[in-house]
Design a protein around this motif. Sequence first.
Motif, mmCIF file in Angstrom:
data_model
loop_
_atom_site.group_PDB
_atom_site.id
_atom_site.type_symbol
_atom_site.label_atom_id
_atom_site.label_comp_id
_atom_site.label_asym_id
_atom_site.label_seq_id
_atom_site.Cartn_x
_atom_site.Cartn_y
_atom_site.Cartn_z
ATOM 1 N N ALA A 41 19.739 29.045 -28.737
ATOM 2 C CA ALA A 41 20.832 28.030 -28.082
ATOM 3 C C ALA A 41 20.641 26.626 -28.187
ATOM 4 C CB ALA A 41 21.120 28.515 -26.479
ATOM 5 N N ALA A 42 19.418 26.378 -28.057
ATOM 6 C CA ALA A 42 18.902 24.889 -28.292
ATOM 7 C C ALA A 42 19.182 24.631 -29.640
ATOM 8 C CB ALA A 42 17.548 24.612 -27.613
ATOM 9 N N GLN A 43 18.573 25.572 -30.401
ATOM 10 C CA GLN A 43 18.673 25.353 -31.701
ATOM 11 C C GLN A 43 19.672 25.050 -32.588
ATOM 12 O OE1 GLN A 43 16.349 28.336 -34.250
ATOM 13 N NE2 GLN A 43 16.935 27.370 -35.965
ATOM 14 N N TRP A 44 20.587 25.999 -32.114
ATOM 15 C CA TRP A 44 22.134 26.189 -32.683
ATOM 16 C C TRP A 44 23.059 25.477 -31.703
ATOM 17 C CZ3 TRP A 44 22.563 28.091 -37.529
ATOM 18 C CH2 TRP A 44 21.590 28.841 -37.951
ATOM 19 N N GLY A 45 22.884 24.567 -30.848
ATOM 20 C CA GLY A 45 23.805 23.791 -30.096
ATOM 21 C C GLY A 45 24.726 24.810 -29.302
ATOM 22 N N ALA A 46 24.559 25.880 -29.115
ATOM 23 C CA ALA A 46 25.319 26.822 -28.303
ATOM 24 C C ALA A 46 24.730 26.573 -26.801
ATOM 25 C CB ALA A 46 25.150 28.285 -28.760
ATOM 26 N N SER A 47 25.515 27.407 -25.884
ATOM 27 C CA SER A 47 24.951 27.600 -24.351
ATOM 28 C C SER A 47 24.836 29.009 -24.278
ATOM 29 C CB SER A 47 26.180 26.724 -23.492
ATOM 30 O OG SER A 47 27.301 27.779 -23.688
ATOM 31 N N LEU A 48 23.868 29.168 -23.341
ATOM 32 C CA LEU A 48 23.581 30.324 -22.720
ATOM 33 C C LEU A 48 23.549 30.396 -21.107
ATOM 34 C CD1 LEU A 48 22.076 33.181 -22.963
ATOM 35 C CD2 LEU A 48 19.888 31.916 -22.544
ATOM 36 N N THR A 49 24.285 31.116 -20.681
ATOM 37 C CA THR A 49 24.441 31.171 -19.097
ATOM 38 C C THR A 49 23.866 32.555 -18.745
ATOM 39 O OG1 THR A 49 26.706 30.002 -19.004
ATOM 40 C CG2 THR A 49 26.183 31.330 -17.155
ATOM 41 N N VAL A 50 22.821 32.336 -17.872
ATOM 42 C CA VAL A 50 22.254 33.495 -17.349
ATOM 43 C C VAL A 50 22.747 33.688 -15.766
ATOM 44 C CG1 VAL A 50 19.848 34.564 -16.700
ATOM 45 C CG2 VAL A 50 19.949 32.788 -18.551
ATOM 46 N N ARG A 51 23.438 34.947 -15.766
ATOM 47 C CA ARG A 51 23.934 35.397 -14.495
ATOM 48 C C ARG A 51 22.714 36.133 -13.552
ATOM 49 N NH1 ARG A 51 29.670 38.182 -15.723
ATOM 50 N NH2 ARG A 51 30.839 36.324 -16.195
ATOM 51 N N ASN A 52 23.010 36.055 -12.313
ATOM 52 C CA ASN A 52 22.172 36.803 -11.356
ATOM 53 C C ASN A 52 20.847 35.992 -11.389
ATOM 54 O OD1 ASN A 52 24.110 38.583 -10.289
ATOM 55 N ND2 ASN A 52 23.725 39.743 -12.221
ATOM 56 N N ALA A 53 20.559 34.904 -11.752
ATOM 57 C CA ALA A 53 19.268 34.387 -12.143
ATOM 58 C C ALA A 53 18.310 34.221 -10.751
ATOM 59 C CB ALA A 53 19.657 33.041 -12.558
ATOM 60 N N HIS A 54 18.886 34.636 -9.512
ATOM 61 C CA HIS A 54 18.125 34.695 -8.413
ATOM 62 C C HIS A 54 17.345 35.882 -8.209
ATOM 63 C CE1 HIS A 54 21.644 37.481 -7.613
ATOM 64 N NE2 HIS A 54 20.691 38.042 -6.626
ATOM 65 N N VAL A 55 17.387 36.743 -9.392
ATOM 66 C CA VAL A 55 16.434 37.854 -9.322
ATOM 67 C C VAL A 55 15.052 37.516 -9.996
ATOM 68 C CG1 VAL A 55 18.248 39.723 -9.326
ATOM 69 C CG2 VAL A 55 17.211 38.993 -11.538
ATOM 70 N N ARG A 56 15.157 36.261 -10.774
ATOM 71 C CA ARG A 56 13.801 36.132 -11.336
ATOM 72 C C ARG A 56 13.200 35.118 -10.659
ATOM 73 N NH1 ARG A 56 12.295 38.313 -16.144
ATOM 74 N NH2 ARG A 56 14.284 39.394 -16.996
ATOM 75 N N ASP A 57 11.820 35.076 -10.698
ATOM 76 C CA ASP A 57 11.143 33.636 -9.955
ATOM 77 C C ASP A 57 11.319 32.572 -10.699
ATOM 78 O OD1 ASP A 57 9.075 33.506 -11.767
ATOM 79 O OD2 ASP A 57 7.706 35.181 -11.082
ATOM 80 N N GLU A 58 11.009 31.516 -9.757
ATOM 81 C CA GLU A 58 11.145 30.170 -10.309
ATOM 82 C C GLU A 58 10.393 29.810 -11.352
ATOM 83 O OE1 GLU A 58 10.225 25.616 -8.303
ATOM 84 O OE2 GLU A 58 10.688 27.518 -6.863
ATOM 85 N N GLY A 59 9.142 30.226 -11.663
ATOM 86 C CA GLY A 59 8.222 30.013 -13.030
ATOM 87 C C GLY A 59 9.070 30.598 -14.094
ATOM 88 N N GLU A 60 9.513 31.777 -14.043
ATOM 89 C CA GLU A 60 10.295 32.248 -15.134
ATOM 90 C C GLU A 60 11.507 31.369 -15.823
ATOM 91 O OE1 GLU A 60 9.636 36.972 -15.562
ATOM 92 O OE2 GLU A 60 10.826 36.411 -13.582
ATOM 93 N N LEU A 61 12.208 31.047 -14.623
ATOM 94 C CA LEU A 61 13.449 30.243 -14.913
ATOM 95 C C LEU A 61 12.978 28.761 -15.472
ATOM 96 C CD1 LEU A 61 15.447 31.057 -11.337
ATOM 97 C CD2 LEU A 61 15.812 32.089 -14.038
ATOM 98 N N GLU A 62 12.084 28.391 -14.948
ATOM 99 C CA GLU A 62 11.658 26.969 -15.561
ATOM 100 C C GLU A 62 11.079 27.121 -17.102
ATOM 101 O OE1 GLU A 62 8.179 25.714 -12.918
ATOM 102 O OE2 GLU A 62 9.904 24.880 -11.595
ATOM 103 N N LYS A 63 10.494 28.375 -17.400
ATOM 104 C CA LYS A 63 10.268 28.515 -18.692
ATOM 105 C C LYS A 63 11.568 28.701 -19.810
ATOM 106 C CE LYS A 63 5.640 30.352 -17.993
ATOM 107 N NZ LYS A 63 4.751 31.772 -17.769
ATOM 108 N N ILE A 64 12.441 29.515 -19.202
ATOM 109 C CA ILE A 64 13.725 29.739 -19.721
ATOM 110 C C ILE A 64 14.262 28.401 -20.045
ATOM 111 C CG2 ILE A 64 15.799 30.971 -19.815
ATOM 112 C CD1 ILE A 64 14.073 33.122 -18.140
ATOM 113 N N ALA A 65 14.466 27.496 -19.060
ATOM 114 C CA ALA A 65 15.071 26.282 -19.127
ATOM 115 C C ALA A 65 14.463 25.282 -20.001
ATOM 116 C CB ALA A 65 15.125 25.750 -17.599
#
Length: 78
Positions: A41-65
Amino acid sequence: MSEAVHTPACRKALAIIRASGHVIVDANFPASDLLVLAGAAAQWGASLTVRNAHVRDEGELEKIAAAGRGHVTFDLAE
């Protein structure tokens, strides 16, 4: 991107992102797929929405962000 084997849904989402489409996926995707999609998404200028992100821990979400460099939105609603 990566030579790793991704799920069929991830491959489909990557194709859409590479065509400049915006994609919504569930947080239950494998973490490795979410990281690849965020980077794409970053490379191609698109957007990615991750639903139900509450199921992931904070560290994983930070890496994805970080991989998405401002192109990822997290739906934390329960």
